[in-house]
Structures are given as C-alpha cells and as structure tokens.
Design a protein around this motif. Structure first.
Motif, short mmCIF file in Angstrom:
data_model
loop_
_atom_site.label_atom_id
_atom_site.label_comp_id
_atom_site.label_asym_id
_atom_site.label_seq_id
_atom_site.Cartn_x
_atom_site.Cartn_y
_atom_site.Cartn_z
N TRP A 109 30.83 67.14 59.83
CA TRP A 109 29.50 67.65 59.49
C TRP A 109 29.02 67.15 58.13
O TRP A 109 27.83 66.92 57.93
N HIS A 110 29.93 66.96 57.19
CA HIS A 110 29.53 66.59 55.83
C HIS A 110 29.63 65.09 55.56
O HIS A 110 29.55 64.66 54.41
N GLN A 112 28.52 61.51 54.84
CA GLN A 112 27.30 61.03 54.19
C GLN A 112 27.07 59.54 54.37
O GLN A 112 25.94 59.07 54.26
N ASP A 368 39.31 67.06 50.72
CA ASP A 368 37.89 67.13 50.35
C ASP A 368 37.67 68.02 49.12
O ASP A 368 36.76 67.76 48.32
N GLN A 466 32.95 75.10 58.73
CA GLN A 466 34.36 74.70 58.70
C GLN A 466 35.27 75.72 59.39
O GLN A 466 36.36 75.37 59.85
#
Length: 511
Positions: A109-110, A112, A368, A466
């Motif tokens: 989802w994160h 970039q 992360d 998450q």
C-alpha cells in the motif's frame, strides 16, 4: 468443450486488472485501490472454488476445456488444449495463492516508486502462479510456469533492496537458475509429447505406461525433476533463493516464499510421482536423503545469519526438506503405501506458505520502521511494537511446529507417514525441529526483547491497513492448527489416487 468459467476467472482476473491499470488508470491512488479490489475479488473466487470442490466425488472438477486451442498436433488433431481444473491437491493451493496475493497487495500500500508499474507486475505474477496450479495441459502448465519469471524478475530488480547493483544481481541469478530449470523441463515435456502424442496431464500417467518413450523413463524423470528441484529449491540448487529473498520487496518475498517455492513441490506431486511411480519408488532413498540434507543444512546455516530476511530464507530451505521426506513415502511396508506422509507433504506446502508469508511480511514492516534488518542492531522492539511482536511470536512458534498451530499438523503427518519406511532419516530430520526452536526463539529474543535501543525510542507499532494482512495470516495459521481437517481432508482426496497407483506398482514388484 466444457466451461464453468470459475477457474478461468480466477486465473485471468489479475492480468486483466493489470491491463486496466496500464491502459486506463493514471492516478497512483486509483491504481492502489483498484489492485486491492482485484485481489479481494480473486481471493473470494478462490474461496468459492475451494468450497465448491467435492471431496466425496474426488477427481478433477470445475473444468474449463477448449479441445482445439492449438489444433493440428498429435494423432487426435488437438493435442494442445486449454484445460483448467482442480483436484484435492490443487484446490488448497489455489486458496493459498488467493490469500497471499491479497496479502501482497495490501503489504504494498505504501509503495511510492513507479506505483502503477509495480501493481501491474504484482497482478501479472498472480496470474502466472494461479495458472500453474490449475493447468492440466502440460504445454499450458509450462507457459504459466514461465510467465511468473518476468514479473518476479522486475519486482526484485526495480523495487528490491539497495544497492541497485545487488538487487539486479539477485534478480538475474533468480532468472538464470529458473530458466535453466525450465530448459530441462521443456526437454522432458517434449519427449513425453512425442512419445505419447498428448499434453493432457490427466491422460499422461496411463499413456506413459503404454508408450515407448524416446528416452528412458529415468532420464525423463530426471529432466523434469531438476526443474522442480530448482524451484523448491533443493541443495545444492538453492543458492539463488537467499539472494532473491534478501533483495526482493516485502510483497515479492511473501509471494516467493509462500507460493513460488510450492510450484516446485506441486510439480513433484503432479508430474514426478504421479506420472513416474516406478522411478519415484526406485529413487525414494534419494528423495529422503535430499530432504534430510535440506532440513539439517538449512537449519545450521540459519544460525549464522545476521540479516532477518536471509535468516527466514534459509529456514525456508530447511522446511522444504520436510516436503521431500514426506514425498519419500512413495514406498511402503510390504507393498502397502501409506498416504499419510504424502498428505503431510501436501499440508506442508499450505502451512509453510502462510507461516513464512507472515514472517516475511512482519520483517518487512520492521525494516520499514527501523530501517535495518541487521539483528545485532535490533532489540527491545516489543515495547514499542506490541502487536507486531505478538504476531512475530505466533509466526515463529508455528514455524518451529508448536501444537495448536498449522506448522505442527503438517510436520506430525510427515513424521508419522515417513517413519514407517525411513526410521533413521526421519529421526535425523526430526532433530531439525529442535534446531528450528533454537534459531527461532533466539531471533525473537534478540529482536523483540531486552533493552530497547535509543534509536528506536520513537518507533511506532503497525497501524491502519497494515493490520489486515497480518490478521488474515494469523487467522489462517491458528484456524488450520486448531481444525486442520478442512484443509487436510481436501489434500487427502487428492493424494489418495496417487498413493493407490504407487501401491499397485509396489505390490506388482513383490509378486
């Protein structure tokens, strides 16, 4: 022509979603949301297919067939078919792929960097793996087998760990090893076709027994087995795996450990022991020896690792050895082949997929937030990340086979089935569980407990979306551990015909 459409939808929905992202969607957030929607739908369809499989009837079900997909080959004029179907062996793996596909998308989802392209490759990878587990035409099987190479190569090479040169090296190593294995496979597949006139995997076991093979059966078995052994992987063909895992993005590691390795084990079930039962029984001692080496070697090397992802990668090599020990149950006592070890090996495919998928997911989240996977630099994270610490503890205990978790069920079935035939090798492999307990508990203690490092004093626990992929895998691990029969009964229905065929061969040899 037979066409229920469900399996075709499961296989091609992800690639259709990838095409929509490539041609229609231009906004990154839209691509993310759309990819999640596709993964959710595909998972729901996989659940429907799994629930629809009738274990009482057994055999191949939910068939999609176009007999003249590529006309003009073979004696019947349409030897190459579009043929999809599931049986008790493949139905749980379709469910596993749907689950881990959704987990991989949610874990991304994160992302970039080049967001649209990333989800295109991730969804294309889902189609390749689903195609392998549902294809019943050998040529179609091979095409899907090759399809998954391209997305995984780009996922590692572009979105993998820094530095760039290292991830590109790991991606190329993965590609070279798997293409080499595929080359051996293709030769074996073509030998079978030119010897039998068919690619139909449902007909090939009988066709092989009645055919004059262009090469000895043992050679054909070896050609195909090498391709599957590289994918599993077996020592000494395993060296691509730690590098690929270490440098893959989190979602890539989840899919790689969760389902790509299972393609090798599935091929051994579907092809090696089903189509060549005599050869499989002749080389059963090699299978169990390879399994013991994998279990012990992988566990020992794990203890030398300081990178969390590399540690889990070598633990996967160790756990794949248990599958080989279960497969060695192709021989039995006095000609009676027990399906218990084979069912355990099949269960190990499913349970290892969920457990190791969760471990890589959690390690990715630790990286992360902490920006390191170097174990000596970590410590005390449970104080700042209690939910992640609990999830990691559950996953670790399941990996070492704690009763009440899915890992215990698979390993117990393997040991019970294999011990009757291979008592000493099975006992040696069981020691691998002791080693697993050592390195798993040692790792969790060093990473999660003890005094917290000052640099992590502001670190935060998982949040928002998450929680979802973690919860999905925790539910799967605990549910199968408490009530394993809803998976094991399906696997048993798929393994039983294989065991019966092996038993017939064994009894014929005793006469």
């Amino acid at each position: 022509m037979e066409f229920t459409g469900l399996l075709s939808a499961i296989v091609f929905l992800p690639i259709a979603g990838a095409i929509v992202i490539a041609l229609v969607l231009r906004n990154y957030n839209q691509a993310r949301i759309f990819a999640v929607a596709i993964a959710v739908i595909d998972f729901v369809l996989a659940i429907i297919a799994f629930a629809a499989y009738n274990t009482s009837a057994g055999g191949i079900q939910l068939v999609d067939r176009f007999s003249n997909w590529i006309p003009g080959l073979g004696d019947d004029g349409f030897a190459v078919q579009y043929l999809l179907g599931i049986d008790g062996l493949s139905a749980p793996l379709v469910l596993l792929t749907g689950l881990l596909g959704l987990v991989a998308v949610l874990a991304s989802w994160h992302i970039q960097l080049r967001v649209r392209e990333y989800f295109i490759w991730l969804l294309a990878l889902q189609t390749g793996v689903m195609g392998v587990f549902t294809s019943l035409d050998f040529l179609l099987f091979f095409l899907f087998w090759e399809l998954e190479l391209i997305p995984m190569f780009f996922l590692i090479a572009i979105w993998g760990s820094d530095p760039k040169s290292k991830r590109e090296y790991s991606a190329m190593k993965f590609l070279i090893f798997t293409i080499l294995g595929s080359a051996f496979m293709l030769v074996g597949i073509l030998v079978l076709f030119f010897s039998t006139g068919t690619f139909d995997m449902t007909k090939l076991p009988d066709a092989i027994r009645g055919a004059n093979l262009l090469l000895p059966a043992g050679v054909v078995f070896a050609l195909l087995f090498i391709g599957f052994a590289i994918k599993l992987p077996l020592w000494p063909l395993h060296t691509w795996l730690p590098d690929a895992h270490t440098d893959a993005p989190t979602a890539g590691s989840v899919i790689l450990a969760g389902v790509l390795l299972k393609m090798g084990a599935y091929g051994m079930f579907r092809v090696s022991i089903s189509m060549f039962p005599e050869v499989a029984q002749d080389v059963a001692w090699l299978l169990v020896a390879a399994g013991v080496i994998n279990v012990i070697y992988g566990a020992i090397v794990v203890m030398r690792q300081t990178d969390l992802k590399r540690l889990i990668a070598f633990s996967s090599i160790s756990h794949m050895g248990f599958i080989m020990i279960g497969l060695a149950s192709v021989v039995g006592v006095n000609g009676a082949v027990s399906p218990l070890g084979l069912t355990g090996a099949a269960m190990q495919m499913f349970t290892h997929g969920t457990i190791t998928g969760l471990l890589f997911l959690l390690v990715g989240m630790v990286y992360d937030k902490a920006h390191t996977r170097y174990i000596p630099d970590l410590g005390g994270l449970a104080k700042r990340m209690p939910f992640l610490a609990v999830a990691l503890l559950v996953a670790g205990l399941a990996s070492l086979g704690l009763p009440g978790t899915s890992g215990f069920v698979a390993e117990l079935l393997i040991f019970l089935g294999a011990f009757k035939v291979w008592a000493i090798p099975t006992a040696i492999a069981a020691f691998g569980v002791v080693l697993a307990a050592g390195y798993i508990l040692w790792t969790i203690q060093r990473v999660m407990f003890g005094p917290i490092k000052e640099r992590f004093s502001d670190i935060t626990d998982v949040s928002g979306i998450q929680y979802v992929p973690i919860a999905l895998l925790l539910i799967a691990i605990i549910a199968v551990g408490i009530f394993p029969s809803f998976i094991s009964d399906v696997f048993s229905s798929g393994v039983e015909p294989i065991a019966q065929s092996l038993e017939q061969v064994a009894q014929a040899r005793l006469r």
